[in-house]
Design an enzyme around this catalytic site. Structure first.
Site: not given
Length: 294
Positions: A68, A214-216, A220
């Site tokens: 990073y 975490p929200l992917g 959808l």
């Protein structure tokens, strides 16, 4: 939510490796570097303030990686928090090389992992890394050789515990034959469920699972997510984090941000109780695809 609830401890705790007790809502330090996960932070004071505020809010698991920046995230963590408060667990990773913004090159050779470990120890100002993770298996290097290298450094005392990232179940099982594994970090969310069986395997074996993204694929499930957020007077991210925390007791979300306000919103999710029907509705939303990097 009230200020009294704004603490990562509200999510409960999990013990990594039998001796590292962490609050289940952690912090991922990828976003405190420049665009493309490259170069210095665009707002260094904000990055430092976010790290310090995370610890104030009870976050005692910080996840980073030598790639990073490269190196920038680890250096900022040390600048902001060293000398580290008692109980703070810093997990870092190695296995990528960086040549430019958004560019990632595999290198999990024993020589590179050893060099990366020494660099992380120096940048983080530590004598031992709490959790040192293989960032991703290298198709050009024997996986067993990579893991044997980390096992040797664990035996030498430079690594307390070993973790994995971006791995299929096969690699978890192979690694565990060579060295104890305390954590697995894959992309996972209510809308991106490819690694359900890895979550369940880790739960059965008391292995922490650190989901990233975490929200992917929220496009959808945006309608269900928006409806849940309205009903609970919460943000979309808070609902996504609450789903993860309810999904399994070994899940340790590590949402990242370089903004104190966003950090506080994320930590507030530790106290958000997701109703069973909302959890079930979101669980029905899934994507069969996952992109491995995080």
């Amino acid at each position: 939510m009230s200020a009294l609830q704004l603490n990562a401890a509200a999510a409960g705790a999990f013990t990594l490796g039998g001796d590292l007790n962490v609050n289940r809502l952690g912090y991922g330090a990828m976003r405190i570097v420049g665009k493309g996960v490259w170069g210095p932070s665009e707002d260094k004071p904000a990055a430092l303030a976010t790290l310090r505020r995370a610890v104030e809010l009870g976050v005692n698991l910080i996840d980073t990686a030598d790639s990073y920046g490269p190196h920038v995230s680890e250096e900022l963590i040390a600048e902001a928090l060293h000398p580290y408060p008692a109980g703070l667990v810093i997990a870092t990773k190695a296995g990528w090389e960086r040549v430019g913004p958004g560019q990632w090159i595999h290198n999990a050779s024993p020589a590179h992992l050893t060099k990366a470990l020494e660099g992380s120890l120096k940048r983080l100002r530590l004598d031992r890394i709490d959790v040192f993770q293989l960032h991703i298996p290298d198709p050009a290097v024997s996986f067993d050789a990579s893991m044997e290298c980390l096992a040797q450094h664990r035996e030498a005392g430079k690594i307390r515990h070993v973790g994995l990232s971006n791995v299929a179940l096969e690699y978890v099982e192979r690694a565990r034959r060579l060295v104890p594994i305390v954590s697995v970090q894959n992309r996972y969310s209510f809308a991106d469920r490819e690694w359900d069986f890895v979550v369940d395997y880790c739960a059965r074996h008391d292995i922490g699972f650190m989901p990233w993204a975490p929200l992917g694929q929220v496009r959808l499930a945006s309608e269900a997510l928006d409806r849940a957020a309205r009903q609970l007077n919460a943000t979309r991210m808070q609902v996504g984090l609450a789903w993860l925390l309810k999904r399994a007791k070994n899940i340790l979300p590590i949402p990242g941000t370089s903004n104190v306000g966003h950090l506080e919103e994320n930590v507030a999710a530790a106290a958000l109780q997701l109703p069973d029907d909302t959890f079930d509705e979101l669980s029905a939303m899934s994507s069969p695809h996952a992109v491995l990097r995080g």
